[in-house]
Design an enzyme around this catalytic site. Structure first.
Site, PDB file in Angstrom:
ATOM      1  N   PHE A   1       0.801  -1.224   0.000  1.00 45.49           N
ATOM      2  CA  PHE A   1       0.000   0.000   0.000  1.00 45.49           C
ATOM      3  C   PHE A   1       0.830   1.269   0.000  1.00 45.49           C
ATOM      4  CE2 PHE A   1       1.002  -0.498   4.486  1.00 45.49           C
ATOM      5  CZ  PHE A   1       1.233   0.804   4.893  1.00 45.49           C
TER       6      PHE A   1
ATOM      7  N   LYS B   1      -1.749  -6.803  -9.423  1.00 47.06           N
ATOM      8  CA  LYS B   1      -2.689  -6.773  -8.307  1.00 47.06           C
ATOM      9  C   LYS B   1      -2.223  -5.696  -7.332  1.00 47.06           C
ATOM     10  CE  LYS B   1      -3.050  -8.308  -4.277  1.00 47.06           C
ATOM     11  NZ  LYS B   1      -3.839  -7.197  -3.625  1.00 47.06           N
TER      12      LYS B   1
ATOM     13  N   GLU C   1      -5.222  -3.515  -1.949  1.00 45.76           N
ATOM     14  CA  GLU C   1      -6.647  -3.250  -1.791  1.00 45.76           C
ATOM     15  C   GLU C   1      -6.912  -2.058  -0.871  1.00 45.76           C
ATOM     16  OE1 GLU C   1      -5.538  -6.581   1.129  1.00 45.76           O
ATOM     17  OE2 GLU C   1      -4.946  -5.832  -0.856  1.00 45.76           O
TER      18      GLU C   1
ATOM     19  N   SER D   1       5.487  -6.750   2.887  1.00 42.65           N
ATOM     20  CA  SER D   1       5.939  -7.213   4.188  1.00 42.65           C
ATOM     21  C   SER D   1       6.670  -8.546   4.093  1.00 42.65           C
ATOM     22  CB  SER D   1       4.747  -7.366   5.139  1.00 42.65           C
ATOM     23  OG  SER D   1       3.974  -8.496   4.784  1.00 42.65           O
TER      24      SER D   1
ATOM     25  N   CYS E   1       9.525   1.420   3.190  1.00 40.37           N
ATOM     26  CA  CYS E   1      10.396   0.285   3.475  1.00 40.37           C
ATOM     27  C   CYS E   1      11.845   0.730   3.620  1.00 40.37           C
ATOM     28  CB  CYS E   1      10.280  -0.776   2.379  1.00 40.37           C
ATOM     29  SG  CYS E   1      10.924  -0.264   0.782  1.00 40.37           S
TER      30      CYS E   1
ATOM     31  N   GLU F   1       9.579  -4.368  12.401  1.00 43.80           N
ATOM     32  CA  GLU F   1       9.428  -3.192  11.552  1.00 43.80           C
ATOM     33  C   GLU F   1       8.153  -2.477  11.980  1.00 43.80           C
ATOM     34  OE1 GLU F   1       9.740  -1.981   6.844  1.00 43.80           O
ATOM     35  OE2 GLU F   1       8.872  -3.914   7.359  1.00 43.80           O
TER      36      GLU F   1
END
Length: 498
Positions: free
Chosen positions: A153, A177, A180, A230, A285, A385
């Protein structure tokens, strides 16, 4: 109420397609909790339709001239420039990052598209005339077929750009993809690619959750999968894709350190550290989540705290804001839980960003800059994290101690060193066991014509996104050994070519 909220569509075979799914998710503005869209979780038939469209388009696209593909990318990069504001607004509305930060994200994605415009030179093979007497050897750099990308995201434009522009430029077709949680910018990005001239079926978008991600990793027609997100999800998707016999790259979690030596430019080092730790509310990240202060640099910590206190927390539509909200209430709850756990485990909470007051946005998912000192390995705030605006500070005596501290962490995504000593910098870049190193650069994400090279626990797969590694990942090499001669010279039963 969500009756009048826009319902997002899939992009299949060049057309926006209404989903027949019975499972939908609200897309929520994280600053206001307003439902701004509804996204479908694709049915198995819809996933199959997207893959079938990509499969059907593949032969025609792979045989399309490099010059044609290059010109499509040239038009695409121009459209990205023209629609930067629109894309940034979509990012801010669904992700929460500030508008200037969102515009910067589009710019980093644009770099990759610009790099893809050079595909005619990036996809060159090699040729050796008379490798043996009368025998020529050459390589063909060819596409793989249907490929797929699954994105997190936190960068709904940049991460798809890390994937499909190079993948389709070399002749593959693609199924994306997006996350969402904030899918609208990714979908609009794909629409711009089609407007630039990408043929129907070459680039498809299907929305969904884990079932669609797993389906892409295991689909027999998909030849390669790229994932950025992740560690937990990446490890599982990599396992599924690898077990299905396909290529996979998984760029995963991180715990990025910034080492500051006492000879560093104090003003620059502290300002860069503030931005790297708290920009995008820490939802990068490559965010700096650990500062390692060496020797007398530990005395700079109060100055850093004062700078962090001056940051403005507000909705991302405020161009003067430094931090927007976290992406979801659950993300905020997780960050606040880890802050509380850090206190319980004995870290010193120097700046507490929980429950900031943001007038007009009281229901937003806000957490302000947070700083812990005395952080040690084994503490949850160091091991996990956090993915929020939380900086852990550790102090060591020497540069060698700092290198050992960083190398003991299982992650290897990014690291930075601030110093004015070239010898110290050279030692650091050779001794540190981390994929991406910044010297007086706080977030060392390389430009797009260099590869993204995280390592150790932050990466699975040999090849990363962008640069030469990405071209290798999305292609296969075919080697041709050819002899054209007028007369044979008799039978040869050896493997020697003379």
């Amino acid at each position: 109420m969500t009756q009048n909220v826009p319902r997002l569509q899939h992009l299949i075979d060049g057309k926006l397609v209404d989903s027949q799914s019975q499972q939908w998710r609200d897309v929520v503005n994280p600053a206001t909790q307003e439902v701004v869209a509804r996204v479908p979780f694709a049915t198995p038939d819809e996933l199959e339709a997207a893959v079938a469209s990509a499969r059907k388009a593949y032969q025609g696209w792979r045989n399309t001239g490099q010059g044609t593909r290059m010109r499509v990318m040239l038009r695409f990069q121009q459209l990205l420039r023209e629609h930067t504001g629109e894309l940034a607004e979509l990012i801010t509305r669904e992700h929460g990052k500030t508008l200037p930060d969102a515009e910067g994200e589009v710019g980093r994605g644009l770099e990759v598209v610009e790099h893809a415009c050079a595909i005619a030179s990036l996809q060159l093979g090699e040729y050796a005339e008379n490798a043996a007497s009368g025998i020529d050897v050459y390589t063909l750099v060819q596409p793989l077929g249907v490929c797929a990308g699954i994105t997190a995201f936190n960068f709904p434009v940049m991460l798809p750009c890390f994937m499909f522009p190079l993948a389709i430029s070399v002749g593959n077709t693609f199924v994306l993809k997006p996350s969402e949680q904030d899918p609208s910018a990714s979908l609009r990005l794909a629409q711009l690619a089609l407007e630039a001239g990408v043929p129907p079926g070459v680039l498809n978008v299907v929305h969904g959750g884990p079932d669609i991600a797993n389906g892409l990793c295991e689909h027999p027609e998909v030849k390669a999968v790229s994932f950025i997100g992740s560690t937990r999800v990446g490890t599982e998707l990599y396992r599924r894709a690898s077990n299905a016999g396909k290529r996979c790259q998984a760029m995963m979690g991180a715990k990025n350190h910034c080492v500051i030596l006492p000879d560093a430019d104090r003003e620059a080092a502290l300002n860069h550290l503030v931005g790297a730790a708290f920009g995008a509310a820490g939802q990068r990240c490559m965010a700096t989540s650990v500062a390692v202060l060496v020797g007398q640099a530990r005395e700079w910590l109060p100055d850093f705290i004062e700078r962090a206190k001056r940051l403005k927390v507000n909705a991302g539509t405020d161009r003067q804001a430094d931090l927007g909200p976290l992406v979801s209430p659950s993300a905020k709850e997780r960050v606040e839980r880890l802050i509380a756990q850090g206190v319980q485990e004995g870290a010193e909470l120097l700046l507490d960003g929980r429950d900031p007051k943001v007038p007009g946005f009281e229901s937003g998912n806000f957490v302000g800059p947070t700083v812990f000192a005395g952080v040690k390995p084994g503490m949850a705030i160091y091991e996990e994290e956090i993915f929020g605006p939380v900086l852990c500070v550790a102090c060591v005596d020497t540069l060698e101690d700092a290198v050992a501290f960083v190398n003991a962490n299982p992650n290897g995504n990014g690291v930075a060193l601030f110093t004015q000593d070239g010898g110290a910098a050279r030692y650091f870049q050779n001794a540190i066991d981390v994929g991406q190193v910044g010297i007086n650069i706080p977030i060392p994400v390389p430009v797009a014509w260099f590869s993204f090279t995280g390592s150790r626990g932050s990466k699975l797969g040999d090849l990363g996104p962008n640069g030469k590694q990405a071209v290798q990942f999305w292609t296969q090499t075919k080697t041709v050994t050819a002899r054209w001669s007028a007369h044979g010279k008799g039978v040869n039963t050896t493997i020697t070519m003379k």
